[in-house]
Design a protein around this motif. Structure first.
Motif, PDB file in Angstrom:
ATOM      1  N   ASN A 233       0.840  -1.189   0.000  1.00 19.76           N
ATOM      2  CA  ASN A 233       0.000   0.000   0.000  1.00 19.76           C
ATOM      3  C   ASN A 233       0.882   1.248   0.000  1.00 19.76           C
ATOM      4  O   ASN A 233       1.632   1.494   0.940  1.00 19.76           O
ATOM      5  N   TYR A 234       0.781   2.046  -1.062  1.00 16.38           N
ATOM      6  CA  TYR A 234       1.564   3.272  -1.183  1.00 16.38           C
ATOM      7  C   TYR A 234       0.720   4.516  -0.926  1.00 16.38           C
ATOM      8  O   TYR A 234       1.107   5.604  -1.303  1.00 16.38           O
ATOM      9  N   GLY A 235      -0.404   4.360  -0.285  1.00 13.60           N
ATOM     10  CA  GLY A 235      -1.299   5.481  -0.052  1.00 13.60           C
ATOM     11  C   GLY A 235      -0.653   6.599   0.743  1.00 13.60           C
ATOM     12  O   GLY A 235      -0.772   7.780   0.409  1.00 13.60           O
ATOM     13  N   THR A 236       0.059   6.240   1.805  1.00 16.80           N
ATOM     14  CA  THR A 236       0.699   7.251   2.648  1.00 16.80           C
ATOM     15  C   THR A 236       1.801   7.982   1.883  1.00 16.80           C
ATOM     16  O   THR A 236       1.906   9.207   1.950  1.00 16.80           O
ATOM     17  N   LEU A 237       2.602   7.204   1.130  1.00 15.43           N
ATOM     18  CA  LEU A 237       3.662   7.842   0.357  1.00 15.43           C
ATOM     19  C   LEU A 237       3.097   8.743  -0.734  1.00 15.43           C
ATOM     20  O   LEU A 237       3.636   9.814  -1.005  1.00 15.43           O
ATOM     21  N   ASN A 238       2.026   8.318  -1.357  1.00 11.40           N
ATOM     22  CA  ASN A 238       1.388   9.165  -2.373  1.00 11.40           C
ATOM     23  C   ASN A 238       0.833  10.439  -1.756  1.00 11.40           C
ATOM     24  O   ASN A 238       0.931  11.520  -2.342  1.00 11.40           O
ATOM     25  N   THR A 239       0.258  10.322  -0.565  1.00 11.12           N
ATOM     26  CA  THR A 239      -0.260  11.498   0.132  1.00 11.12           C
ATOM     27  C   THR A 239       0.865  12.473   0.474  1.00 11.12           C
ATOM     28  O   THR A 239       0.737  13.677   0.257  1.00 11.12           O
TER      29      THR A 239
ATOM     30  N   LYS B 147       4.338  18.291  -3.325  1.00 11.06           N
ATOM     31  CA  LYS B 147       4.096  18.981  -4.592  1.00 11.06           C
ATOM     32  C   LYS B 147       3.351  20.288  -4.359  1.00 11.06           C
ATOM     33  O   LYS B 147       3.677  21.315  -4.962  1.00 11.06           O
TER      34      LYS B 147
ATOM     35  N   ASN C 280       3.732  12.697  -1.033  1.00 11.23           N
ATOM     36  CA  ASN C 280       4.217  13.246  -2.291  1.00 11.23           C
ATOM     37  C   ASN C 280       3.309  14.376  -2.774  1.00 11.23           C
ATOM     38  O   ASN C 280       3.791  15.410  -3.254  1.00 11.23           O
ATOM     39  N   ASN C 281       1.999  14.204  -2.645  1.00 12.29           N
ATOM     40  CA  ASN C 281       1.064  15.266  -3.042  1.00 12.29           C
ATOM     41  C   ASN C 281       1.224  16.506  -2.168  1.00 12.29           C
ATOM     42  O   ASN C 281       1.157  17.639  -2.664  1.00 12.29           O
TER      43      ASN C 281
END
Length: 86
Positions: A2-8, A14, A10-11
């Motif tokens: 699960n990459y949800g936390t890393l994607n969050t 950004k 990263n957002n």
């Protein structure tokens, strides 16, 4: 995985990078305001204290300028990167 936390994260990064100049200027302004308020509450009137406050104010202005410049440079770099790699 699960990459949800890393994607969050990263957002969030950004978004912070896209507003780097604004954040830099805001933080710089807040630094100056806080120091000026601290000076207003100081009632020491001797020459040494006055010179020290002026030196500290110069340091605050320098730090504020560096923070604002760093934000502007990040924004400029991003715009340049987008221009080179559309």
């Amino acid at each position: 995985m699960n990459y949800g936390t890393l994607n969050t994260l990263n957002n969030i990064l950004k978004n912070l990078q896209s507003d780097a100049a604004t954040l830099g200027l805001t933080i710089a302004g807040l630094m100056i305001i806080v120091y000026v308020i601290m000076v207003m509450f100081t009632d020491d009137t001797n020459v040494t204290a006055h010179n020290k406050r002026w030196q500290n104010l110069q340091k605050v202005f320098l730090c504020a300028a560096l923070i604002a410049a760093a934000g502007a440079i990040v924004t400029f770099g991003q715009q340049l990167g987008h221009a080179i790699h559309p």
